[in-house]
Design a protein around this motif. Structure first.
Motif, PDB file in Angstrom:
ATOM      1  N   LEU A 149      -3.969   5.616  -2.090  1.00  0.00           N
ATOM      2  CA  LEU A 149      -2.984   6.698  -2.059  1.00  0.00           C
ATOM      3  C   LEU A 149      -1.880   6.493  -3.090  1.00  0.00           C
ATOM      4  O   LEU A 149      -1.271   7.460  -3.552  1.00  0.00           O
ATOM      5  N   ALA A 150      -1.601   5.238  -3.435  1.00  0.00           N
ATOM      6  CA  ALA A 150      -0.525   4.945  -4.381  1.00  0.00           C
ATOM      7  C   ALA A 150      -0.756   5.631  -5.717  1.00  0.00           C
ATOM      8  O   ALA A 150       0.189   6.065  -6.390  1.00  0.00           O
ATOM      9  N   GLN A 151      -2.022   5.771  -6.106  1.00  0.00           N
ATOM     10  CA  GLN A 151      -2.357   6.419  -7.374  1.00  0.00           C
ATOM     11  C   GLN A 151      -1.859   7.865  -7.402  1.00  0.00           C
ATOM     12  O   GLN A 151      -1.445   8.369  -8.445  1.00  0.00           O
ATOM     13  N   GLN A 204       4.805   4.279  -4.496  1.00  0.00           N
ATOM     14  CA  GLN A 204       3.827   3.652  -5.391  1.00  0.00           C
ATOM     15  C   GLN A 204       3.637   2.179  -5.039  1.00  0.00           C
ATOM     16  O   GLN A 204       2.551   1.617  -5.219  1.00  0.00           O
ATOM     17  N   ASN A 205       4.681   1.581  -4.490  1.00  0.00           N
ATOM     18  CA  ASN A 205       4.622   0.170  -4.121  1.00  0.00           C
ATOM     19  C   ASN A 205       4.186  -0.039  -2.677  1.00  0.00           C
ATOM     20  O   ASN A 205       3.532  -1.038  -2.351  1.00  0.00           O
ATOM     21  N   GLU A 206       4.518   0.928  -1.777  1.00  0.00           N
ATOM     22  CA  GLU A 206       4.282   0.743  -0.348  1.00  0.00           C
ATOM     23  C   GLU A 206       2.941   1.312   0.128  1.00  0.00           C
ATOM     24  O   GLU A 206       2.343   0.781   1.066  1.00  0.00           O
ATOM     25  N   ALA A 207       2.485   2.395  -0.479  1.00  0.00           N
ATOM     26  CA  ALA A 207       1.263   3.065  -0.013  1.00  0.00           C
ATOM     27  C   ALA A 207       0.032   2.234  -0.347  1.00  0.00           C
ATOM     28  O   ALA A 207       0.038   1.442  -1.300  1.00  0.00           O
ATOM     29  N   PRO A 208      -1.040   2.402   0.441  1.00  0.00           N
ATOM     30  CA  PRO A 208      -2.310   1.736   0.117  1.00  0.00           C
ATOM     31  C   PRO A 208      -2.766   2.136  -1.281  1.00  0.00           C
ATOM     32  O   PRO A 208      -2.433   3.222  -1.773  1.00  0.00           O
ATOM     33  N   PHE A 211       1.876  12.118  -9.288  1.00  0.00           N
ATOM     34  CA  PHE A 211       2.955  13.057  -8.956  1.00  0.00           C
ATOM     35  C   PHE A 211       4.126  12.854  -9.912  1.00  0.00           C
ATOM     36  O   PHE A 211       4.696  13.827 -10.433  1.00  0.00           O
ATOM     37  N   GLU A 212       4.472  11.604 -10.150  1.00  0.00           N
ATOM     38  CA  GLU A 212       5.612  11.303 -11.017  1.00  0.00           C
ATOM     39  C   GLU A 212       5.357  11.785 -12.443  1.00  0.00           C
ATOM     40  O   GLU A 212       6.243  12.392 -13.080  1.00  0.00           O
ATOM     41  N   GLU A 267      -6.093  10.323   5.586  1.00  0.00           N
ATOM     42  CA  GLU A 267      -5.297   9.094   5.523  1.00  0.00           C
ATOM     43  C   GLU A 267      -3.856   9.361   5.078  1.00  0.00           C
ATOM     44  O   GLU A 267      -2.972   8.507   5.238  1.00  0.00           O
ATOM     45  N   ALA A 268      -3.623  10.546   4.505  1.00  0.00           N
ATOM     46  CA  ALA A 268      -2.284  10.875   4.015  1.00  0.00           C
ATOM     47  C   ALA A 268      -1.382  11.443   5.103  1.00  0.00           C
ATOM     48  O   ALA A 268      -0.190  11.690   4.852  1.00  0.00           O
ATOM     49  N   ALA A 269      -1.911  11.648   6.303  1.00  0.00           N
ATOM     50  CA  ALA A 269      -1.145  12.277   7.379  1.00  0.00           C
ATOM     51  C   ALA A 269       0.228  11.637   7.610  1.00  0.00           C
ATOM     52  O   ALA A 269       1.235  12.353   7.741  1.00  0.00           O
TER      53      ALA A 269
END
Length: 387
Positions: free
Chosen positions: A22-24, A15-19, A29-30, A53-55
């Motif tokens: 994608l962080a959303q 959640q902190n590292e992804a763009p 998920f959580e 982009e999630a690859a």
């Protein structure tokens, strides 16, 4: 959620590292994980892994999150998530081994269900596909043989299982240069998927391979399934667009058109190597077209010299050509060696192009006119029949 849970830690970190885009997803998920909404979570993960982009996150997502709650999810979906991760491996042999372990893991799940059996077959097939990329044809064949029995025993099955089976079969037969089997399995694959889900390159490559297989197979003389399939549209505007034109030339037995495309044929090594076979095939197609036209016109006995003119072959070679067509089941009839003519009772059904359809319409109009003339003559000579 338990802060010591590795899955929780993974989601918090991403959640902190992804763009931001994608962080959303990791935040959602959580939320779904905490609420134990497994079906909704499966759908959301499926949506995520299909984002290009999630690859880079697919391997970690599977190993650090999906495996934590895999017992709660659809097993076929589980294998598809694992496959998405495996396709990110740099080492193909590692990917093959990874999918083989997934198959073992799925098969050991209890109680055994039909869904579990489908997932096991899917994982095995995808493992075989990676082995095929390593050119391990024997191992691929062994897996295909074992999976075929299981696939045929399924009563109701997810289309993705059939798609995987036919894809591996098609690519196996491509590697073996078995053109007829490739053609059959590749078309069955296309019947199981939405071709728009394939990349542009994959669509054009599959269309190109199908064209090659149709032309070089020694037992395919009816291209209707391919000529009517939208997959061929993917060749428009590419360097291989001429292949579609060549297929139509073969379908109508147009020898003149075939000869004008010699330069294009020579640019393709496989076709160039098989020119002798292709020349015989186009002449067989010309023979079929000739007999088809004559059947519509009511002519069933055809002299050798007429066939020779239409197939551009010496008269002495016509008997052999007709015997070949009879042996392949392209026509049914007989040969009169004394009078040098052939009698045809049946011609293999075939796909009709626009010009062929126009010719058929003309023949139907002629037939209609003949029927009207016959009826008129009968009414004049035997009016009591029409009273």
């Amino acid at each position: 959620m338990d802060v010591d849970n590795p899955a929780h830690n993974y989601l918090q970190r991403l959640q902190n590292e992804a763009p931001s885009g994608l962080a959303q997803y990791f935040l959602e998920f959580e939320d779904l994980y905490e609420r134990k909404l497994w079906h909704q979570l499966t759908k959301k993960v499926e949506e995520f892994i299909n984002i290009p982009e999630a690859a880079p996150y697919r391997i970690g997502l599977y190993n650090e999150f999906v495996k934590d709650w895999q017992k709660h999810m659809n097993k076929v979906k589980l294998v598809l998530f694992a496959l998405a991760a495996a396709r990110q491996f740099d080492d193909v042999s590692e990917a093959a081994e990874f999918m083989a372990k997934i198959a073992e893991g799925v098969s050991s799940t209890t109680p055994e269900t039909s869904q579990q059996e489908e997932a096991y077959v899917l994982a095995l097939l995808e493992s075989a596909h990676f082995k095929l990329q390593l050119n391990d044809l024997d191992a691929t064949r062994e897996i295909l043989d074992s999976c075929q029995k299981k696939v045929e025993s399924f009563t109701v099955v997810d289309p993705v299982i059939y798609a995987s089976f036919y894809r591996v079969c098609a690519d196996y037969y491509k590697a073996k240069a078995s053109f007829g089997q490739y053609y059959k399995n590749a078309l069955l694959l296309l019947a199981c998927i939405d071709i728009q889900e394939l990349s542009t390159d994959d669509r054009s490559q599959r269309a190109y391979d199908l064209c090659i297989a149709a032309l070089l197979s020694d037992n395919i003389y009816n291209f209707g399934d391919l000529l009517s399939h939208p997959i061929l549209d993917s060749l428009k505007g590419t360097e291989h667009e001429w292949m579609v034109e060549l297929l139509f030339a073969f379908n109508s037995g147009d020898i003149a058109k075939y000869e004008t495309m010699a330069a294009s044929l020579n640019s393709q090594p496989l076709l160039k190597q098989q020119q002798s076979m292709l020349q015989q095939k186009i002449r067989l197609m010309a023979l079929i077209e000739s007999m088809f036209k004559r059947q519509g016109a009511g002519t069933r006995m055809v002299p050798f010299n007429a066939v020779a003119a239409e197939t551009k072959m010496p008269v002495n070679d016509i008997e052999h050509l007709v015997m070949k067509a009879l042996s392949l089941g392209l026509i049914r009839g007989s040969i009169d060696q004394v009078d040098k003519q052939i009698t045809v009772q049946w011609v293999q059904p075939r796909y009709l192009g626009k010009e062929q359809i126009r010719n058929l319409v003309d023949r139907l109009a002629q037939w209609e006119s003949q029927v009207k003339n016959t009826a008129q003559k009968m009414s004049q000579t035997a009016p009591e029949l029409f009273a």
